[in-house]
Design an enzyme around this catalytic site. Structure first.
Site, mmCIF file in Angstrom:
data_model
loop_
_atom_site.group_PDB
_atom_site.id
_atom_site.type_symbol
_atom_site.label_atom_id
_atom_site.label_comp_id
_atom_site.label_asym_id
_atom_site.label_seq_id
_atom_site.Cartn_x
_atom_site.Cartn_y
_atom_site.Cartn_z
ATOM 1 N N CYS A 2 -122.680 -31.970 -51.115
ATOM 2 C CA CYS A 2 -123.207 -30.606 -51.004
ATOM 3 C C CYS A 2 -124.723 -30.619 -50.940
ATOM 4 C CB CYS A 2 -122.787 -29.809 -52.219
ATOM 5 S SG CYS A 2 -121.012 -29.830 -52.471
ATOM 6 N N ARG A 27 -126.167 -34.702 -44.645
ATOM 7 C CA ARG A 27 -125.512 -35.208 -45.851
ATOM 8 C C ARG A 27 -123.988 -35.123 -45.751
ATOM 9 N NH1 ARG A 27 -129.081 -34.712 -50.588
ATOM 10 N NH2 ARG A 27 -127.223 -34.356 -51.818
ATOM 11 N N TRP A 76 -119.315 -29.818 -49.433
ATOM 12 C CA TRP A 76 -118.434 -30.941 -49.111
ATOM 13 C C TRP A 76 -117.277 -30.804 -50.092
ATOM 14 C CZ3 TRP A 76 -116.751 -35.626 -51.448
ATOM 15 C CH2 TRP A 76 -116.279 -36.603 -50.565
ATOM 16 N N ASN A 102 -123.583 -28.331 -56.725
ATOM 17 C CA ASN A 102 -123.271 -29.662 -56.218
ATOM 18 C C ASN A 102 -122.778 -30.475 -57.407
ATOM 19 O OD1 ASN A 102 -123.227 -32.193 -55.104
ATOM 20 N ND2 ASN A 102 -125.446 -32.373 -54.841
ATOM 21 N N GLY A 103 -121.572 -31.038 -57.303
ATOM 22 C CA GLY A 103 -121.044 -31.830 -58.419
ATOM 23 C C GLY A 103 -119.641 -31.368 -58.770
ATOM 24 N N GLU A 484 -120.525 -55.777 -43.187
ATOM 25 C CA GLU A 484 -121.294 -54.583 -42.852
ATOM 26 C C GLU A 484 -120.977 -54.115 -41.426
ATOM 27 O OE1 GLU A 484 -122.746 -52.328 -44.208
ATOM 28 O OE2 GLU A 484 -124.098 -51.436 -42.767
ATOM 29 N N LYS A 488 -119.568 -50.432 -40.308
ATOM 30 C CA LYS A 488 -120.312 -49.618 -39.345
ATOM 31 C C LYS A 488 -119.386 -49.113 -38.258
ATOM 32 C CE LYS A 488 -123.053 -48.758 -40.686
ATOM 33 N NZ LYS A 488 -123.698 -48.784 -41.926
ATOM 34 N N GLU A 491 -116.635 -46.536 -39.623
ATOM 35 C CA GLU A 491 -117.060 -45.216 -40.123
ATOM 36 C C GLU A 491 -117.514 -44.289 -39.015
ATOM 37 O OE1 GLU A 491 -120.274 -45.274 -42.995
ATOM 38 O OE2 GLU A 491 -121.280 -46.870 -41.930
ATOM 39 N N HIS A 507 -104.243 -66.974 -43.757
ATOM 40 C CA HIS A 507 -103.480 -66.809 -44.997
ATOM 41 C C HIS A 507 -102.737 -65.476 -45.032
ATOM 42 C CE1 HIS A 507 -104.989 -70.510 -46.658
ATOM 43 N NE2 HIS A 507 -106.205 -70.156 -46.265
ATOM 44 N N LYS A 607 -123.774 -38.349 -46.797
ATOM 45 C CA LYS A 607 -124.899 -39.292 -46.829
ATOM 46 C C LYS A 607 -125.146 -39.805 -48.236
ATOM 47 C CE LYS A 607 -128.365 -41.568 -45.194
ATOM 48 N NZ LYS A 607 -127.956 -42.830 -44.532
#
Ligand code: F6R
Length: 612
Positions: A2, A27, A76, A102-103, A484, A488, A491, A507, A607
């Site tokens: 948020c 964000r 969010w 936010n939270g 990484e 990338k 996402e 394996h 973000k």
């Protein structure tokens, strides 16, 4: 996560709030809303699910909500679907109190039942609404007093912005674990969850402390601690320029940020290699030679890409500095019962400095008596303030949700730490130090060279963009780079991908390789090149197509096995992940572009992840 913005002054608030919310779009969010105080004892609120553009249309770019004080929010969703109704602000039943949050309010069920018993009617499925109803319940003409009483009852993490109909130019902000800043000019004042929302208006910002309550009026900001005592918090001057937080002609922020990496590498290394080129100096981070000499073990924590930067550092610290290193996901740190010994340095890596899991890990480490080094990008962030030492990554503002330049800056900063610690290892001679430092200084120029040669990456993306599944393989530092690269790709392009240590596929996972599966082999470490070549043969035999990313001197080895071979210049083995990252970020970018994805704002992602 948020975003919060608040404005009070003598200009119309809604257009300023919409502008601020736009700056916070990066964000990640799924709905947005604004409340403006009409100045005549009423609150005017509009909310819209989906993109901010919907709210702009609904308010005719803010012109239908007239008033000079207000709060705005991008949500969010956590509790309740992303609908208009669940969007913030949440206005109490009386219509007199409006809040953005936010939270997560962890005890909201209990508080809701308590308020329901008192006859309060609820209108949304959110945890946030209990806060507006609770403040309203306590409100008797003094907003600050009502907020104090309500906050006393809240459990969880929150950053709040609050307005009351009968206090036409006041905004109250509350911070417990969620990021929140305030700032003022001569005739206005601002509240925001992130500096980018208000950078256009002021550069001196006050980072609120945990449990602070702030009263914001035109021209003033007054902070109180949890005991109600006025706090004198020193403003931090933000030196990021506004241009740096804009696209500057690139199609996406992510592409711009990928291309900023040569500059970012220069800035992260600047002043940290001694003039004679033979030593690393991290005294600016508080890391004196005495402190470095006492380090016996490094324990790194981070989330997502920051964790991957930690995996790179583990290989560097152990192979070069010969210091034991453990890397733990920040979200698992507390649950892994970390064993700390004297001489352990905990390193928290974070771009935002506000990731809830990383903050929790930092606090856990401190409670175990361990010194904490923060490797952080955002100045003044919670992690930078709570750590014992801070090594800033100097990447500048990163707007795209998927990190690129901040990750590279983290790897560069950790490389400096590994070299600094290696100086105390009697096994590392002066020639080795000079060799790695010499190549490190050349790295920004090499990065420029890599980024100038985008054609092979675009070719690979146009050939492979519609694959259903991709496997990345590598060994040693190449495996760290593969982790990484895989994150990338998945996402931003939504293609399922996984990274495996080259020797591990056989394996189990090799059963998933079938004709047409794409395998991306990262092969820059010369010592391991033959091994990875064998792994390539194993997957090719089973029908996989292979995109190999390798160095100029190894390219010949992969000419036959790779269907497409992308090369980067040779550098010191320790530094290869910094060059490997560049074509792999571009591959993810162009693959996502070919798939028509929303590159800067991938679905479901935020973000800065400020909830645990
Ligand atoms: C991936 C990405 C995330 C972050 C993670 C940690 O592209 O950006 O995985 O790396 O959420 O964030 P910070 O570094 O802000 O703690």
């Amino acid at each position: 996560m948020c975003g919060i913005v608040g404005f009070t002054g003598d200009a119309q608030a809604a257009p300023i709030l919409l502008y601020g919310l736009e700056r916070l779009e990066y964000r990640g969010y799924d709905s947005a809303g604004i409340t403006v105080n009409s100045g005549a004892g009423t609150l005017l609120t509009e909310k819209a699910s989906g993109r901010l553009a919907n709210l702009a249309v609904r308010t005719d770019n803010g012109t239908t909500l007239r008033g000079t004080c207000g709060i705005g929010h991008t949500r969010w969703a956590t509790h309740g679907e992303p609908t208009d109704n669940n969007a913030h602000p949440h206005v109490a039943s009386s219509g007199k109190i409006s809040i953005v949050h936010n939270g997560i309010i962890e005890n909201y069920r209990k508080l809701k039942d308590w308020l329901l018993d008192k006859g309060v009617k609820f209108h949304s499925e959110t945890d946030t609404e209990v806060v507006s109803q609770l403040i309203d319940y306590y409100y008797e003409g003094d907003l600050l007093n009502a907020v104090r009483k309500a906050v006393y009852k809240l459990e969880g993490s929150y950053a709040l912005g609050i307005v009351a109909a009968d206090e036409p130019s006041t905004i109250i902000g509350v911070r417990k674990e969620g990021p929140l800043i305030a700032a003022y000019t001569e005739d206005a004042a601002y509240l925001a969850s992130d500096v980018t929302a208000i950078l256009k208006y002021c550069r001196d910002v006050i980072y609120l402390e945990d449990d602070s309550i702030v009263v914001i009026k035109p021209g003033s900001v007054t902070c109180y601690n949890k005991y109600g005592k006025v706090q004198n918090l020193t403003p931090v001057t933000i030196d990021w320029d506004i241009e740096a937080a804009q696209k500057g002609g690139y199609a996406h922020y992510m592409l711009k940020e990928i291309y900023e990496q040569p500059r970012v590498l220069r800035d992260t290394l600047a002043g940290r290699i001694t003039e004679d080129g033979g030593s690393v100096n991290l005294s600016e981070a508080g890391l004196t030679r005495e402190i470095l000499r006492s380090v016996r073990k490094v324990h790194i924590v981070g989330c997502g890409s920051a964790y991957h930067a930690g995996v790179v550092a583990k290989y560097q610290l152990e192979s070069f500095a010969r210091i034991a290193c453990e890397v733990t996901l920040a979200s698992e740190f507390r649950y892994s019962s970390p064993v700390v010994q004297p001489g352990t340095l905990c390193v928290v890596i974070s771009q935002s400095g506000e990731t809830a899991d990383s903050i929790a890990a930092l606090r856990e480490a401190k409670s175990l008596g361990v010194s904490v080094l923060a490797v952080v990008n955002v100045r003044g962030s919670t992690i930078s303030r709570e750590a014992d030492y801070v090594l800033y990554t100097n990447a500048g503002p990163e707007i795209a949700v998927a990190t690129s330049k901040a990750y590279s800056a983290q790897v560069a900063a950790m490389t400096l730490l590994a070299i600094a610690l290696a100086e105390f290892n009697s096994g590392v001679n002066r020639e080795s130090l000079l060799a790695v430092l010499g190549d490190l200084r050349k790295l920004p120029d090499l990065a420029e060279k890599v980024l100038a040669d985008v054609a092979p990456v675009q070719l690979a993306a146009s050939r492979y963009f519609n694959r259903g599944s991709v496997f990345f393989i590598g060994r040693g530092l190449d495996y760290a780079a593969a982790l990484e690269a895989s994150l990338k790709l998945k996402e931003i392009s939504y293609i399922h991908s996984e990274a495996y240590a080259g020797g591990e596929l056989k394996h189990g996972t090799i059963s998933l390789i079938e004709p047409g599966t794409l395998v991306v082999a990262v092969a820059l470490c010369s010592k391991l090149a033959e091994k990875i070549e064998s792994n390539i043969k194993e997957v090719k035999t089973r029908g996989a197509e292979v995109l190999a990313v390798t160095s100029e001197s190894l390219a010949g080895d992969f000419a036959d096995s790779g269907d497409i071979v992308i090369t980067v210049p040779d550098t010191h083995e320790l530094l290869t992940p910094l060059l490997a990252a560049l074509p792999l970020q571009l591959f993810a970018y162009y693959t996502a572009l070919n798939n028509g994805c929303d590159i800067d704002k991938p679905r479901n992602l935020a973000k800065s992840v400020t909830v645990e």
